[in-house]
Design a protein around this motif. Sequence first.
Motif, PDB file in Angstrom:
ATOM      1  N   ILE A  43       0.783  -6.480 -22.687  1.00  0.00           N
ATOM      2  CA  ILE A  43       0.775  -5.223 -21.947  1.00  0.00           C
ATOM      3  C   ILE A  43       1.611  -5.396 -20.682  1.00  0.00           C
ATOM      4  O   ILE A  43       1.420  -6.352 -19.932  1.00  0.00           O
ATOM      5  N   VAL A  44       2.516  -4.462 -20.466  1.00  0.00           N
ATOM      6  CA  VAL A  44       3.295  -4.386 -19.233  1.00  0.00           C
ATOM      7  C   VAL A  44       2.815  -3.137 -18.506  1.00  0.00           C
ATOM      8  O   VAL A  44       2.733  -2.061 -19.101  1.00  0.00           O
ATOM      9  N   THR A  45       2.498  -3.303 -17.238  1.00  0.00           N
ATOM     10  CA  THR A  45       2.076  -2.167 -16.429  1.00  0.00           C
ATOM     11  C   THR A  45       3.211  -1.764 -15.509  1.00  0.00           C
ATOM     12  O   THR A  45       3.781  -2.611 -14.822  1.00  0.00           O
ATOM     13  N   LEU A  46       3.548  -0.488 -15.509  1.00  0.00           N
ATOM     14  CA  LEU A  46       4.594   0.052 -14.653  1.00  0.00           C
ATOM     15  C   LEU A  46       3.957   0.983 -13.634  1.00  0.00           C
ATOM     16  O   LEU A  46       3.178   1.866 -13.997  1.00  0.00           O
ATOM     17  N   THR A  47       4.301   0.781 -12.376  1.00  0.00           N
ATOM     18  CA  THR A  47       3.865   1.682 -11.321  1.00  0.00           C
ATOM     19  C   THR A  47       5.085   2.372 -10.736  1.00  0.00           C
ATOM     20  O   THR A  47       6.031   1.702 -10.318  1.00  0.00           O
ATOM     21  N   LEU A  48       5.073   3.695 -10.740  1.00  0.00           N
ATOM     22  CA  LEU A  48       6.106   4.478 -10.078  1.00  0.00           C
ATOM     23  C   LEU A  48       5.600   4.785  -8.678  1.00  0.00           C
ATOM     24  O   LEU A  48       4.480   5.252  -8.511  1.00  0.00           O
ATOM     25  N   THR A  49       6.425   4.523  -7.683  1.00  0.00           N
ATOM     26  CA  THR A  49       6.016   4.732  -6.309  1.00  0.00           C
ATOM     27  C   THR A  49       7.174   5.305  -5.513  1.00  0.00           C
ATOM     28  O   THR A  49       8.222   5.625  -6.062  1.00  0.00           O
ATOM     29  N   ASP A  50       6.973   5.416  -4.212  1.00  0.00           N
ATOM     30  CA  ASP A  50       8.031   5.882  -3.317  1.00  0.00           C
ATOM     31  C   ASP A  50       8.504   4.709  -2.466  1.00  0.00           C
ATOM     32  O   ASP A  50       8.016   3.581  -2.620  1.00  0.00           O
ATOM     33  N   ASP A  51       9.456   4.968  -1.576  1.00  0.00           N
ATOM     34  CA  ASP A  51      10.005   3.891  -0.757  1.00  0.00           C
ATOM     35  C   ASP A  51       8.953   3.240   0.137  1.00  0.00           C
ATOM     36  O   ASP A  51       8.955   2.023   0.331  1.00  0.00           O
ATOM     37  N   GLU A  52       8.033   4.037   0.661  1.00  0.00           N
ATOM     38  CA  GLU A  52       6.996   3.482   1.534  1.00  0.00           C
ATOM     39  C   GLU A  52       6.049   2.582   0.751  1.00  0.00           C
ATOM     40  O   GLU A  52       5.664   1.512   1.217  1.00  0.00           O
ATOM     41  N   GLY A  53       5.695   2.996  -0.452  1.00  0.00           N
ATOM     42  CA  GLY A  53       4.803   2.192  -1.287  1.00  0.00           C
ATOM     43  C   GLY A  53       5.407   0.856  -1.669  1.00  0.00           C
ATOM     44  O   GLY A  53       4.754  -0.186  -1.601  1.00  0.00           O
ATOM     45  N   ILE A  54       6.682   0.871  -2.063  1.00  0.00           N
ATOM     46  CA  ILE A  54       7.317  -0.385  -2.461  1.00  0.00           C
ATOM     47  C   ILE A  54       7.644  -1.239  -1.237  1.00  0.00           C
ATOM     48  O   ILE A  54       7.632  -2.464  -1.314  1.00  0.00           O
ATOM     49  N   ARG A  55       7.910  -0.595  -0.097  1.00  0.00           N
ATOM     50  CA  ARG A  55       8.143  -1.334   1.143  1.00  0.00           C
ATOM     51  C   ARG A  55       6.908  -2.157   1.511  1.00  0.00           C
ATOM     52  O   ARG A  55       7.007  -3.321   1.884  1.00  0.00           O
ATOM     53  N   GLU A  56       5.746  -1.547   1.377  1.00  0.00           N
ATOM     54  CA  GLU A  56       4.493  -2.246   1.691  1.00  0.00           C
ATOM     55  C   GLU A  56       4.301  -3.452   0.777  1.00  0.00           C
ATOM     56  O   GLU A  56       3.932  -4.541   1.231  1.00  0.00           O
ATOM     57  N   LEU A  57       4.547  -3.290  -0.510  1.00  0.00           N
ATOM     58  CA  LEU A  57       4.429  -4.408  -1.452  1.00  0.00           C
ATOM     59  C   LEU A  57       5.465  -5.489  -1.160  1.00  0.00           C
ATOM     60  O   LEU A  57       5.164  -6.692  -1.244  1.00  0.00           O
ATOM     61  N   ASN A  58       6.673  -5.080  -0.837  1.00  0.00           N
ATOM     62  CA  ASN A  58       7.745  -6.020  -0.524  1.00  0.00           C
ATOM     63  C   ASN A  58       7.374  -6.843   0.717  1.00  0.00           C
ATOM     64  O   ASN A  58       7.594  -8.055   0.762  1.00  0.00           O
ATOM     65  N   ARG A  59       6.793  -6.180   1.702  1.00  0.00           N
ATOM     66  CA  ARG A  59       6.361  -6.870   2.917  1.00  0.00           C
ATOM     67  C   ARG A  59       5.213  -7.829   2.608  1.00  0.00           C
ATOM     68  O   ARG A  59       5.221  -8.986   3.008  1.00  0.00           O
ATOM     69  N   GLN A  60       4.254  -7.352   1.856  1.00  0.00           N
ATOM     70  CA  GLN A  60       3.064  -8.145   1.557  1.00  0.00           C
ATOM     71  C   GLN A  60       3.369  -9.368   0.704  1.00  0.00           C
ATOM     72  O   GLN A  60       2.849 -10.450   0.960  1.00  0.00           O
ATOM     73  N   TYR A  61       4.196  -9.221  -0.324  1.00  0.00           N
ATOM     74  CA  TYR A  61       4.410 -10.300  -1.284  1.00  0.00           C
ATOM     75  C   TYR A  61       5.689 -11.101  -1.081  1.00  0.00           C
ATOM     76  O   TYR A  61       5.782 -12.224  -1.561  1.00  0.00           O
ATOM     77  N   ARG A  62       6.673 -10.525  -0.404  1.00  0.00           N
ATOM     78  CA  ARG A  62       7.936 -11.233  -0.216  1.00  0.00           C
ATOM     79  C   ARG A  62       8.283 -11.439   1.249  1.00  0.00           C
ATOM     80  O   ARG A  62       9.286 -12.075   1.559  1.00  0.00           O
ATOM     81  N   GLY A  63       7.491 -10.869   2.142  1.00  0.00           N
ATOM     82  CA  GLY A  63       7.759 -11.015   3.568  1.00  0.00           C
ATOM     83  C   GLY A  63       8.967 -10.240   4.043  1.00  0.00           C
ATOM     84  O   GLY A  63       9.504 -10.510   5.109  1.00  0.00           O
ATOM     85  N   LEU A  64       9.394  -9.247   3.274  1.00  0.00           N
ATOM     86  CA  LEU A  64      10.548  -8.417   3.628  1.00  0.00           C
ATOM     87  C   LEU A  64      10.062  -7.006   3.929  1.00  0.00           C
ATOM     88  O   LEU A  64       9.605  -6.305   3.025  1.00  0.00           O
TER      89      LEU A  64
END
Length: 178
Positions: A43-64
């Motif tokens: 199973i592959v899970t896909l989440t569609l989000t906006d720039d703010e949502g992916i920015r938060e994940l990018n900050r949390q998991y990649r430090g960017l």
Amino acid sequence: MTLSLEWIDEREGGAGPKEEKWMELLEQLLAIAGKKEEVETGIVTLTLTDDEGIRELNRQYRGLDKPTDVLSFSLIEGEEPEIRFDGEYEASEEGEEEWHDEEKAGNPYSELLGDIVISVPRAEAQAEEYGHSFERELGFLFVHGFLHVIGYDHGDEAQEKEMFAKQEQVLLEAGLTR
């Protein structure tokens, strides 16, 4: 079990008819990529989000602390994922078996390959910037994410060439040309 796609739309307003068509396309791309890479189940899970949502994940998991187009989170690479579940399962209906350990209960996460997160606004902007359809860009990002989930990377020039060639093959087979 087969290779399947589950999806979540975290954008304000959620999914509508056009997103349903996107999912048909992405399911087709998953089937093509899975066949080419000999990934038959999961199973592959896909989440569609906006720039703010992916920015938060990018900050949390990649430090960017900036938006990006796609993020992938593999559950099959390297060591076992740090996912915990309660292995003690008791049947709720009388007369059914009771499971008392993880080995007998099975791992409910064993079928999960990983998660892909795509910023829809970023995909729209990139499609315009590169002069191709939104569907082509969405497909590119999805296949890119899937290849990361199953272990591909593009840390050096040779890896990048291999990964991007595989992406292009899948997109061409689905009729998504530039």
